[in-house]
Enzyme design. Sequence first.
Site, mmCIF file in Angstrom:
data_model
loop_
_atom_site.group_PDB
_atom_site.id
_atom_site.type_symbol
_atom_site.label_atom_id
_atom_site.label_comp_id
_atom_site.label_asym_id
_atom_site.label_seq_id
_atom_site.Cartn_x
_atom_site.Cartn_y
_atom_site.Cartn_z
ATOM 1 N N ARG A 98 0.845 -1.188 0.000
ATOM 2 C CA ARG A 98 0.000 0.000 0.000
ATOM 3 C C ARG A 98 0.892 1.253 0.000
ATOM 4 N NH1 ARG A 98 -5.233 1.663 -0.810
ATOM 5 N NH2 ARG A 98 -6.110 2.882 0.883
ATOM 6 N N THR B 249 -10.296 0.018 -9.304
ATOM 7 C CA THR B 249 -9.235 -0.749 -8.665
ATOM 8 C C THR B 249 -9.244 -2.033 -9.453
ATOM 9 O OG1 THR B 249 -9.490 0.315 -6.561
ATOM 10 C CG2 THR B 249 -8.725 -1.935 -6.457
ATOM 11 N N THR C 127 -4.374 -0.966 -6.807
ATOM 12 C CA THR C 127 -5.163 0.212 -7.166
ATOM 13 C C THR C 127 -4.356 1.488 -7.319
ATOM 14 O OG1 THR C 127 -7.148 1.443 -6.535
ATOM 15 C CG2 THR C 127 -5.656 0.886 -4.763
ATOM 16 N N ASN D 64 -6.530 3.995 -6.722
ATOM 17 C CA ASN D 64 -7.705 4.549 -6.054
ATOM 18 C C ASN D 64 -8.764 4.878 -7.094
ATOM 19 O OD1 ASN D 64 -9.368 5.180 -3.983
ATOM 20 N ND2 ASN D 64 -8.592 7.226 -3.655
ATOM 21 N N ASP E 183 -8.003 8.383 0.525
ATOM 22 C CA ASP E 183 -8.464 7.302 1.407
ATOM 23 C C ASP E 183 -8.192 7.613 2.885
ATOM 24 O OD1 ASP E 183 -9.847 5.496 -0.116
ATOM 25 O OD2 ASP E 183 -8.158 4.153 -0.487
ATOM 26 N N SER F 102 -7.672 1.176 3.771
ATOM 27 C CA SER F 102 -8.194 0.588 2.535
ATOM 28 C C SER F 102 -9.421 -0.267 2.835
ATOM 29 C CB SER F 102 -7.095 -0.293 1.929
ATOM 30 O OG SER F 102 -7.579 -0.991 0.814
ATOM 31 N N SER F 103 -10.163 -0.589 1.780
ATOM 32 C CA SER F 103 -11.243 -1.582 1.903
ATOM 33 C C SER F 103 -10.921 -2.840 1.116
ATOM 34 C CB SER F 103 -12.552 -1.004 1.359
ATOM 35 O OG SER F 103 -12.919 0.146 2.055
ATOM 36 N N GLY G 28 -13.947 -1.718 -6.119
ATOM 37 C CA GLY G 28 -15.253 -1.161 -5.761
ATOM 38 C C GLY G 28 -15.228 -0.256 -4.545
ATOM 39 N N GLY G 29 -14.031 0.226 -4.135
ATOM 40 C CA GLY G 29 -13.969 1.141 -2.999
ATOM 41 C C GLY G 29 -14.618 0.519 -1.780
HETATM 42 O O1 DON Z 1 -8.049 0.955 -0.964
HETATM 43 C C1 DON Z 1 -9.232 1.199 -1.154
HETATM 44 O O2 DON Z 1 -10.132 0.753 -0.480
HETATM 45 C C2 DON Z 1 -9.613 2.066 -2.337
HETATM 46 N N1 DON Z 1 -8.502 2.907 -2.700
HETATM 47 C C3 DON Z 1 -10.043 1.187 -3.445
HETATM 48 C C4 DON Z 1 -10.513 1.966 -4.630
HETATM 49 C C5 DON Z 1 -11.370 1.208 -5.548
HETATM 50 O O3 DON Z 1 -11.716 0.089 -5.335
HETATM 51 C C6 DON Z 1 -11.803 1.966 -6.749
HETATM 52 N N2 DON Z 1 -12.811 1.283 -7.416
HETATM 53 N N3 DON Z 1 -13.954 1.489 -7.232
#
Ligand code: DON
Length: 566
Positions: A103, A377, A395, A397, A419, A448-449, A469-470
């Site tokens: 990360r 991502t 990712t 992001n 984030d 992060s998720s 998917g954030g």
């Molecule tokens: O680390 C994370 O949770 C986010 N930066 C992930 C971003 C992501 O999945 C973008 N797509 N929707």
Amino acid sequence: MKNKVFIPVLSLATVLLLVFSCHTEKRITETGLVTQKAMTVSAHPLASEVGTAIMQRGGNAVDAAIAVHMALAVVYPQAGNIGGGGFFVIREKDGIYHSLDFREKSPLLSDRDMFLDEEGKPLPEKSQNGHLAAGVPGAVDGMVKAYEKFGSLPWEELIQPAIELAENGFVLTSEEADYFTRVSQNLKKYSTVDPVQFSGKSWHQGDTLIQNQLASTLKRIRDFGRDGFYKGPVAEFILAEMERGNGIITQEDLDTYESSWRQPLLGSYKQYDIITMGPPSSGGIILLQMLGILENYKVSNRGKKYADYLHLKTEMERRIYADRAEYMADADYYPVPVEQLLDKDYLAERFADFDPKRATPSDGINAGSVLALSEETTHFSIVDPLGNAVACTTTLNGGMGSKVVVDGAGFILNNEMDDFSIKPGFPNMFGVLGGEANKIEPGKRMLSSMTPTIIEKDGKLFMVVGTPGGSTIPTSVFQTVVNVIEFDMGMQEAVNEERFHSQWKPDVISYEKEFSELKILDDLKKRGHVLNERSAIGRVDGILMRDDGSMEGGADTRGMDTAVGF
Ligand code: DON
């Protein structure tokens, strides 16, 4: 597009290797590609081909993962990266687990209030776009670390396919052409030098995207490993880009960046053992909390019982995402109470006020907090012929990250600083809230998720799974796992199934536009839920081991995701 035979523009040797080594099959039913020995499922057919070709040559799952990661940086630049970061969860064939955290980190010159104006007002435009939005990239250090521990083929062979894809180019589909046309203005706007490889034209199906600067950077990584990126000409390009764009990443940041081997987060659900990502991701904790609560309920995806399940899931999500906002962060900087959060008594107490008939309000809906629609991502899942497995989510992001292309080096910088919680109680681009735990601190990793996950059944490899998917990532992984374990679906079917998401605030259930069972939605509304239609949620890519020793890929048809194996 899915599992379509695709002729990539690669060297003759690589083409021959691909032609003779991999076969792709068309999906006829809801069963995904089934193979006997090995498989790669990723967001792009060319990257999946690269991973499987590496294994055909005798490379292991980690070799393949490194090659896929590099290939995605070329053919899926919206999320594949060398300018971002991610996580590997690895299960060795004999059941030894590892997780690698590559990360990004907050630059040493960063500070808590860097995205606030003089009156303390948050400046999300700055945390999401441009040079300040970028964390110190971790991907290249991560790939080198993974290689040092597990690599078996020569390093050069793992980077070479990506170099050829960048140098010779690859042919765009109409969706890709539209995407690149759409983002080209933003790349031009936020980069200090017009990145003409992307922005020089409007793109059409059949065009070839060539990335010569990126090819040179990859060659330096091939020839000099870590130093090819964090030192020498590529580092100089990054620093010059920072200088021109008022960014704060310094040579000291590049010198001191280190990815970390961490204990993976372990949990269980019935006879399944879950191996997933702990802090600085919240994903593994959320997944295990949800499974921990689910264990006390019998669920079904039939008729009214399906609405019962979705109500239960939403009620878990609202409580657990409230925990996320308060307690989850980089554990190197904040004492994340992982054990307590996963404790069965804690979860029971947390869920004591659950009413199967009524939604519990999340304290009012946050104005303006809409879930981002980009899914940029990327996740890939790999199993090799020996039974080693890698789940990787990586990712920039947002789509194309900070939209800054490093001039001379040809890669895109992440916008991972968003984030962090840029101000307590102010939602990030995924609408999730955070507070003190996830504040910006120099050298810290942003929460992060991402939830790369491997599951064992009765001690044997069972599933490899993950998604972009954030904030929706942990809940999409949860649903896919439940689809397989509780609803008896195969991998592809489980991936195809519609998804729902809720996250405490905003107090809504998001559902995919295509979802047509209006009765279920009505049922949820009657229980007091607010429903919010949106575009596709996640792009889950998974592999499921079958009882006969074969494996089934689940490649998400929401994207161009593809399974390739042998
Ligand atoms: O680390 C994370 O949770 C986010 N930066 C992930 C971003 C992501 O999945 C973008 N797509 N929707």
